[in-house]
Write a protein that holds these residues in place. Structure first.
Motif, mmCIF file in Angstrom:
data_model
loop_
_atom_site.group_PDB
_atom_site.id
_atom_site.type_symbol
_atom_site.label_atom_id
_atom_site.label_comp_id
_atom_site.label_asym_id
_atom_site.label_seq_id
_atom_site.Cartn_x
_atom_site.Cartn_y
_atom_site.Cartn_z
ATOM 1 N N GLU A 263 0.854 -1.187 0.000
ATOM 2 C CA GLU A 263 0.000 0.000 0.000
ATOM 3 C C GLU A 263 0.891 1.239 0.000
ATOM 4 O OE1 GLU A 263 -3.868 1.881 2.360
ATOM 5 O OE2 GLU A 263 -2.626 0.353 3.337
ATOM 6 N N LEU A 264 0.686 2.142 -0.957
ATOM 7 C CA LEU A 264 1.469 3.365 -1.082
ATOM 8 C C LEU A 264 0.594 4.558 -0.730
ATOM 9 C CD1 LEU A 264 3.941 5.043 -2.003
ATOM 10 C CD2 LEU A 264 3.034 4.887 -4.346
ATOM 11 N N ILE A 265 1.090 5.356 0.220
ATOM 12 C CA ILE A 265 0.390 6.568 0.628
ATOM 13 C C ILE A 265 1.313 7.755 0.377
ATOM 14 C CG2 ILE A 265 -0.706 7.798 2.541
ATOM 15 C CD1 ILE A 265 -0.157 4.111 2.920
ATOM 16 N N MET A 266 0.812 8.778 -0.310
ATOM 17 C CA MET A 266 1.592 9.979 -0.614
ATOM 18 C C MET A 266 1.012 11.173 0.126
ATOM 19 S SD MET A 266 3.920 8.878 -2.726
ATOM 20 C CE MET A 266 4.572 10.496 -3.218
ATOM 21 N N ASP A 269 5.695 15.563 -0.776
ATOM 22 C CA ASP A 269 6.926 14.841 -1.101
ATOM 23 C C ASP A 269 7.099 13.578 -0.263
ATOM 24 O OD1 ASP A 269 7.691 16.655 -3.006
ATOM 25 O OD2 ASP A 269 8.853 17.894 -1.625
ATOM 26 N N ARG A 270 6.317 13.449 0.780
ATOM 27 C CA ARG A 270 6.496 12.309 1.682
ATOM 28 C C ARG A 270 5.782 11.072 1.145
ATOM 29 N NH1 ARG A 270 5.071 12.898 7.526
ATOM 30 N NH2 ARG A 270 2.990 13.399 6.726
ATOM 31 N N SER A 271 6.352 9.918 1.416
ATOM 32 C CA SER A 271 5.726 8.662 0.990
ATOM 33 C C SER A 271 5.824 7.630 2.110
ATOM 34 C CB SER A 271 6.394 8.119 -0.279
ATOM 35 O OG SER A 271 7.728 7.732 -0.012
ATOM 36 N N ARG A 281 8.052 1.405 5.151
ATOM 37 C CA ARG A 281 9.145 2.290 4.728
ATOM 38 C C ARG A 281 8.608 3.697 4.540
ATOM 39 N NH1 ARG A 281 14.178 2.828 3.508
ATOM 40 N NH2 ARG A 281 14.904 4.226 1.878
ATOM 41 N N TYR A 282 9.240 4.640 5.245
ATOM 42 C CA TYR A 282 8.860 6.053 5.179
ATOM 43 C C TYR A 282 10.010 6.846 4.584
ATOM 44 C CZ TYR A 282 8.427 10.849 6.968
ATOM 45 O OH TYR A 282 8.391 12.222 7.088
ATOM 46 N N GLN A 283 9.690 7.787 3.670
ATOM 47 C CA GLN A 283 10.680 8.705 3.119
ATOM 48 C C GLN A 283 10.087 10.109 3.145
ATOM 49 O OE1 GLN A 283 11.536 6.424 -0.619
ATOM 50 N NE2 GLN A 283 13.658 6.620 0.064
#
Length: 421
Positions: A263-266, A269-271, A281-283
């Protein structure tokens, strides 16, 4: 003739039974001792009580040995958050760290010689900066040992009319310094323990397989009685709490599921990626929404460790159950600080079979720029962990390796094993 056939049949059956029994012993031994590549024991409760202080959130597993003239107390199931460790062992180590001056290089052989006599021994499993160790032990800013020195193993031993503090990172770096801990104070601490028959591998007889191990392998006099744990599903109730903890809008429309189930949450700029195996994984991109507190633009190692530990504790505490986080390493390059954490239960570290960590955080200055986390949920099992007798574990341990006790996840559960690291 019939009697001969019967005797021959009984002989064959006995041989087969013996071979099956031997095979079972070998199989049991192999499943009770792991040889782990991790480069990339007295009775204890499953874990320390919860605390809101940052130092307590960073409570670390610590193996200890108290050596007197006529015996040795040894434990492989303590944490720095346990009251039985904090006083007097933790208090004496804080006093030694805070008062040690003029560290001079020595060699590991000096450390090992001092370990044979009256002494207090501490093994934190991984090398950590002294300032971070002081923070883990509950020391305030007034306890400010050198930040440029790291140690995994520490030893307080007599030196003249006083005491010396030995530091060893487990490799080639070893130091010694005089401390303000008096010889009388050291004797008083030793006198508070019932000295049994715990030993180090270096003290084994010449014909013992223990002598081939890492010399600081701490061999308890009695095997620790350890529980086993079940592995639950930490995200079974949804991910909204996790999104909120990381500053994401749980109702965000910018989220979708990738082909592999991630599951990808935006959010600008953060993901945030949440994988089916419960890893996260957080960026941050260019948005420093998550950060640690520091007096300046660049946190000290202690500030980075305590801040990152408090952040992770907030993420895992809703689901973790019977385990706790512990800090494994702090590394800095310029403005970037990288921290690695593991899980532990009752002072016994939990290992993943791939050798990875429970969590890793990257700080640029005070901002959290990347975070990876394996979410877990550990529940008490109805069955205990069963360790091989020490003599059998020694017989199959790998020469040159350290023999220790640790938890390993396997087949949906987490059990304690002898580890050859």
């Amino acid at each position: 003739m019939e009697e001969k056939r019967r005797n021959r049949r009984n002989l064959v059956q006995n041989v087969l039974i013996t071979l099956l029994a031997l095979s079972a012993v070998v199989l049991f031994t192999r499943t009770q001792l792991y040889s782990l590549d991790l480069s990339g024991g007295e009775t204890a409760a499953p874990g320390p009580s919860q605390s809101s202080s940052p130092a307590a959130e960073l409570s670390a597993p610590v193996r200890v040995a108290v050596t007197g003239d006529y015996g040795r107390y040894g434990s492989v199931t303590l944490t720095t958050g346990d009251s039985g460790f904090a006083d007097p062992l933790g208090r004496r180590l804080l006093e030694a760290l805070g008062s040690a001056r003029d560290y001079a290089p020595c060699v590991p052989a000096d450390f090992l010689r001092a370990l044979e006599g009256p002494s207090l021994y501490y093994d934190f499993l991984e090398p950590l900066p002294l300032s971070v160790l002081a923070g883990v032990l509950g020391g305030g800013e007034e306890v400010s040992p050198r930040e440029d020195l790291s140690a995994r193993r520490l030893l307080i031993a007599p030196q003249g009319s006083g005491t010396a503090l030995y530091l060893w990172d487990g490799g080639e770096n070893c130091f010694r310094a005089s401390t303000a801990v008096s010889a009388d104070s050291l004797e008083q601490v030793i006198g508070r323990y019932e000295l049994g028959d715990a030993s180090f591998a270096m003290e084994a007889a010449a014909d013992s397989p223990a002598l081939a191990l890492d010399p600081c392998s701490l061999l308890p006099g009695e095997l620790p009685q350890l529980p086993a744990f079940t592995l639950g599903t930490p995200l079974a109730g949804g991910t909204e709490w996790l999104l909120s903890a990381l500053g994401f809008n749980p109702r965000s429309g910018t989220r979708h599921t990738e082909s592999n189930g991630t599951e990808l949450i935006m959010d600008g700029d953060r993901s945030l990626r949440i994988r089916p195996d419960n890893s996260v994984r957080y960026q941050s991109g260019d948005d420093p929404s998550l950060s640690v507190k520091a007096a300046g633009e660049l946190p000290t190692a202690r500030e980075a460790a305590l801040g990152a530990g408090a952040l992770l504790e907030g993420l895992v505490s809703p689901v973790l159950g019977e385990a706790r986080l512990w800090l494994q390493s702090v590394r800095r390059s310029g403005e970037v600080t990288q921290l690695r954490f593991g899980y532990q239960a009752g002072g016994v570290p939990i290992f993943f079979q791939d050798g990875g960590s429970a969590a890793e955080i990257t700080l640029t200055g005070t901002a959290v720029t990347a975070l990876t986390l394996r979410l877990r949920q550990y529940g008490l099992s109805e069955e205990p962990s069963l360790l091989l007798p020490l003599s059998q574990a020694l017989a199959v341990a790998s020469p040159g390796k350290e023999l220790s006790v640790g938890y390993v996840e396997r087949n949906g559960e987490c059990r304690a094993f002898w580890l050859s690291e």
